[in-house]
Scaffold this active site. Structure first.
Site, PDB file in Angstrom:
ATOM      1  N   LYS A  56      42.237  14.125 -63.031  1.00 20.59           N
ATOM      2  CA  LYS A  56      42.376  12.832 -63.701  1.00 20.59           C
ATOM      3  C   LYS A  56      43.827  12.574 -64.132  1.00 20.59           C
ATOM      4  O   LYS A  56      44.149  11.516 -64.637  1.00 20.59           O
ATOM      5  CB  LYS A  56      41.452  12.768 -64.915  1.00 20.59           C
ATOM      6  CG  LYS A  56      39.972  12.701 -64.514  1.00 20.59           C
ATOM      7  CD  LYS A  56      39.092  12.524 -65.702  1.00 20.59           C
ATOM      8  CE  LYS A  56      37.632  12.840 -65.415  1.00 20.59           C
ATOM      9  NZ  LYS A  56      36.937  11.795 -64.660  1.00 20.59           N
TER      10      LYS A  56
ATOM     11  N   GLN B 165      40.128  11.926 -70.668  1.00 17.57           N
ATOM     12  CA  GLN B 165      40.767  10.610 -70.556  1.00 17.57           C
ATOM     13  C   GLN B 165      41.963  10.481 -71.507  1.00 17.57           C
ATOM     14  O   GLN B 165      42.560   9.406 -71.595  1.00 17.57           O
ATOM     15  CB  GLN B 165      39.756   9.494 -70.859  1.00 17.57           C
ATOM     16  CG  GLN B 165      38.518   9.518 -69.990  1.00 17.57           C
ATOM     17  CD  GLN B 165      38.794   9.148 -68.536  1.00 17.57           C
ATOM     18  OE1 GLN B 165      39.843   8.605 -68.192  1.00 17.57           O
ATOM     19  NE2 GLN B 165      37.839   9.457 -67.661  1.00 17.57           N
TER      20      GLN B 165
ATOM     21  N   HIS C 163      30.888  11.434 -73.130  1.00 18.75           N
ATOM     22  CA  HIS C 163      30.487  11.648 -71.732  1.00 18.75           C
ATOM     23  C   HIS C 163      29.372  12.704 -71.734  1.00 18.75           C
ATOM     24  O   HIS C 163      29.336  13.562 -72.621  1.00 18.75           O
ATOM     25  CB  HIS C 163      31.723  12.166 -70.992  1.00 18.75           C
ATOM     26  CG  HIS C 163      31.595  12.276 -69.516  1.00 18.75           C
ATOM     27  ND1 HIS C 163      30.974  13.334 -68.896  1.00 18.75           N
ATOM     28  CD2 HIS C 163      32.041  11.464 -68.513  1.00 18.75           C
ATOM     29  CE1 HIS C 163      31.049  13.174 -67.576  1.00 18.75           C
ATOM     30  NE2 HIS C 163      31.686  12.046 -67.328  1.00 18.75           N
TER      31      HIS C 163
ATOM     32  N   CYS D  64      28.202   8.076 -66.812  1.00 19.66           N
ATOM     33  CA  CYS D  64      27.864   9.370 -67.441  1.00 19.66           C
ATOM     34  C   CYS D  64      27.897   9.266 -68.963  1.00 19.66           C
ATOM     35  O   CYS D  64      28.350  10.211 -69.643  1.00 19.66           O
ATOM     36  CB  CYS D  64      28.791  10.490 -66.980  1.00 19.66           C
ATOM     37  SG  CYS D  64      28.671  10.831 -65.231  1.00 19.66           S
TER      38      CYS D  64
ATOM     39  N   ASP E 104      37.634  16.489 -76.303  1.00 24.31           N
ATOM     40  CA  ASP E 104      37.470  16.238 -74.874  1.00 24.31           C
ATOM     41  C   ASP E 104      38.615  15.324 -74.458  1.00 24.31           C
ATOM     42  O   ASP E 104      38.598  14.126 -74.725  1.00 24.31           O
ATOM     43  CB  ASP E 104      36.108  15.597 -74.611  1.00 24.31           C
ATOM     44  CG  ASP E 104      35.964  15.101 -73.170  1.00 24.31           C
ATOM     45  OD1 ASP E 104      36.956  15.140 -72.412  1.00 24.31           O
ATOM     46  OD2 ASP E 104      34.857  14.656 -72.810  1.00 24.31           O
TER      47      ASP E 104
HETATM   48  N1  PLP Z   1      34.828  13.711 -70.426  1.00 22.90           N
HETATM   49  C1  PLP Z   1      35.200  12.459 -70.155  1.00 22.90           C
HETATM   50  C2  PLP Z   1      35.553  11.538 -71.277  1.00 22.90           C
HETATM   51  C3  PLP Z   1      35.262  12.021 -68.832  1.00 22.90           C
HETATM   52  O1  PLP Z   1      35.631  10.759 -68.551  1.00 22.90           O
HETATM   53  C4  PLP Z   1      34.914  12.927 -67.793  1.00 22.90           C
HETATM   54  C5  PLP Z   1      34.915  12.481 -66.380  1.00 22.90           C
HETATM   55  O2  PLP Z   1      34.787  11.328 -66.085  1.00 22.90           O
HETATM   56  C6  PLP Z   1      34.557  14.229 -68.135  1.00 22.90           C
HETATM   57  C7  PLP Z   1      34.528  14.587 -69.455  1.00 22.90           C
HETATM   58  C8  PLP Z   1      34.209  15.235 -67.090  1.00 22.90           C
HETATM   59  O3  PLP Z   1      35.306  15.560 -66.318  1.00 22.90           O
HETATM   60  P1  PLP Z   1      35.164  16.495 -65.026  1.00 22.90           P
HETATM   61  O4  PLP Z   1      34.073  15.882 -64.185  1.00 22.90           O
HETATM   62  O5  PLP Z   1      36.505  16.439 -64.382  1.00 22.90           O
HETATM   63  O6  PLP Z   1      34.801  17.852 -65.502  1.00 22.90           O
END
Ligand code: PLP
Length: 404
Positions: free
Chosen positions: A225, A202, A122, A363, A199
Site C-alpha cells: 500500500k 492506510q 477493517h 472489508c 493499524d
Molecule cells: N487495515 C486497513 C485499514 C486496510 O485498509 C487494510 C487493507 O485494505 C488492511 C488493514 C489489511 O491489509 P493487508 O491486506 O495488506 O494485510
C-alpha cells in the site's frame, strides 16, 4: 516543486489503456502501483545477489543478508523507531495484527479481559480479536463515531475498565478517509496503563509516521500500500513489549538452540521471524520508502489533500450525491453513493470508461452496518493522481447517473 507529470513517468502502468481508454487508477487504498525503482530492485536482486539470508558463510548470502538488514534500518528510519530490533518483517498488516493478537493475547490476556477497537476498523483489526475472544473468552469494546465519521473520544475514555488490556485502532479509515487522532487516543490509553496497537495500513502511505512521537506501542503496515511489493509488511513494537511476548510461529531463524527436549529462542527481531523471510520484498520495500522519502511525505500529504478536497467539492455538485465520511481530518479517500444507483453498477460502468474504483463493503462490514448501507463506491487517491483524473471520475459519475 512537486512535478506530478514527471512523477507519473516513474510508474509504467499509468501509461496503459483499458477498453481503449487511458487508465484512471483510483483504487490505491486497495493497493498502489509500483515505481520502476521498486521493480528494478527485485529484478536486480534475483539476477545478481539471490541467496538465503542469515545462514550462509558464502559471499552471496552475506550480501543478501546485508541488503535485508539494511532494509530493516530503512524502515526504522522511516517510522523513527528507536532500534531496528523493533522492526519485525511480516507478510503485511493482517499478519502483523494476527501476530500481536496471538502473542499478546497468549501472554497478557485471560477470560474477562477487554480489548478496545473502533467502529471503523477493517476486518483485519476485528476478526483476530474475535478469534482470541473465542479462544480465551475476552471481550471486545467498540469506540463509537459520529455521522461525519469521527471517533467520539469522550465515549472512548468511558470504555476503559480494570480489565482493559489493549487498544487497537486504525490510523486512517480505508472507507471514510478519517485520520484518527491516534496520538491523543494513545495518550488516553497510557493514562490508564494500557498499550496501543495502531493499524497503519492506510496511515503510512499518506501521513508522515513517527512512532516515538505518537507514543505507539505497536504499529502495523503493509508494503504494497506504500508503493512496495506484495507479501511484505511490518510490525513495529517497543522493545520492552516485544521482549516480553512469546514467539508467534516456530521454525528456522527464530531459535537459538534446539534439542528434542527444549528450544531457546533467538533475540529480537528474529524471535518473531520464523522461516525464510521474503528478503527480495524487504529490499524492494526499502526502495519504495526511499522513493516517497525523496518526494517528501509532507509534499505527498499536501498533494493528496488537495485532490481529496477538489474531488469532494466537485462530486458534491452532482444531483443525488451522498458523500460518506466528512471528517475534518481526512486523507486520500472519497466514498460515495448516488441516488439509488447500486455501488456495484456504478463501479462496473466506471470501469468501462477506464476508471478503476472499488465498490462494496471494503472489508468493513460493521462500519457499513453503523452507516445503514451495504457498500459504497470508493475513489482513493495517492501521490501520482491528478486533478484531470478527478475530472474524469466526476464526468464518469455524471454520465452513469444520467443513464439511470
Ligand atoms: N487495515 C486497513 C485499514 C486496510 O485498509 C487494510 C487493507 O485494505 C488492511 C488493514 C489489511 O491489509 P493487508 O491486506 O495488506 O494485510
Amino acid at each position: 516543486m512537486y512535478d506530478i507529470y514527471k512523477i507519473r513517468e516513474d510508474f509504467p502502468i499509468l501509461g496503459r489503456e483499458v477498453y481503449g481508454k487511458p487508465l484512471v487508477y483510483l483504487d490505491n487504498g486497495a493497493t498502489t502501483q509500483k515505481p520502476r525503482v521498486v521493480v528494478d530492485a527485485m529484478v536486480d536482486e534475483y539476477y545478481s545477489v539471490n541467496a538465503n539470508v542469515h545462514r550462509g558463510v558464502h559471499f552471496l548470502s552475506q550480501q543478501a543478508t546485508e541488503l535485508h538488514e539494511s532494509s530493516r534500518e530503512t524502515v526504522r528510519r522511516f517510522i523513527n523507531a528507536r532500534s531496528a530490533n523493533e522492526v519485525i518483517f511480516t507478510r503485511g498488516t493482517t499478519e502483523s495484527i494476527n501476530l500481536l493478537a496471538s502473542s499478546f493475547g497468549e501472554e497478557f490476556m485471560c477470560e474477562g479481559d477487554e480489548v478496545i477497537i473502533s467502529t471503523m476498523e477493517h476486518h483485519s483489526n476485528i476478526v483476530p480479536w474475535q478469534l482470541l475472544a473465542a479462544r480465551k473468552g475476552i471481550a471486545i469494546k467498540i469506540i463509537p463515531m459520529n455521522d461525519k465519521g469521527e471517533l467520539l473520544l469522550d465515549e472512548y475514555e468511558e470504555l476503559f475498565s480494570e480489565r482493559t488490556k489493549l487498544v487497537s485502532v486504525t490510523h486512517v479509515s480505508n472507507v471514510l478517509g478519517t485520520v484518527n487522532p491516534v496520538k491523543q487516543i494513545i495518550s488516553v490509553a497510557h493514562a490508564h496503563g494500557v498499550p496501543v496497537l495502531v493499524d497503519g495500513a492506510q496511515g503510512v502511505p499518506h501521513v508522515a509516521v513517527d512512532v516515538q512521537d505518537l507514543g505507539a506501542d505497536f504499529y502495523a503496515f503493509s508494503g504494497h500500500k506504500v508503493y512496495g511489493p506484495t507479501g511484505v509488511g511490518v510490525l513495529y513494537g517497543k522493545e520492552e513489549w516485544l521482549d516480553r511476548l512469546p514467539p508467534y510461529q516456530g521454525g528456522g531463524e527464530m531459535i537459538q538452540t534446539v534439542t528434542f527436549e527444549k528450544t531457546t529462542f533467538n533475540e529480537l527481531p528474529f524471535k518473531f521471524e520464523a522461516g525464510t523471510p521474503d528478503y527480495i520484498a524487504t529490499t524492494a520495500l526499502a526502495r519504495a520508502l526511499d522513493y516517497v522519502t525523496a518526494l517528501g511525505m509532507d509534499n505527498i500529504a499536501v498533494h493528496e489533500h488537495d485532490l481529496t478536497q477538489y474531488a469532494m467539492n466537485r462530486l458534491r455538485e452532482i444531483p443525488g450525491m451522498r458523500l460518506i465520511g466528512e471528517a475534518a481530518e481526512k486523507s486520500g479517500v472519497v466514498s460515495f453513493l448516488v441516488g439509488d444507483i447500486h455501488h456495484f453498477d456504478m463501479g462496473t460502468l466506471l470501469d468501462r470508461l477506464g476508471i478503476a474504483v472499488r465498490t462494496g463493503h471494503h472489508c468493513a462490514q460493521p462500519l457499513m452496518q453503523r452507516l445503514g448501507i451495504e457498500g459504497t463506491v470508493r475513489a482513493s487517491f495517492c501521490l501520482y493522481n491528478t486533478r484531470e483524473e478527478v475530472d474524469a471520475l466526476v464526468a464518469g459519475v455524471e454520465r452513469v447517473s444520467r443513464m439511470f
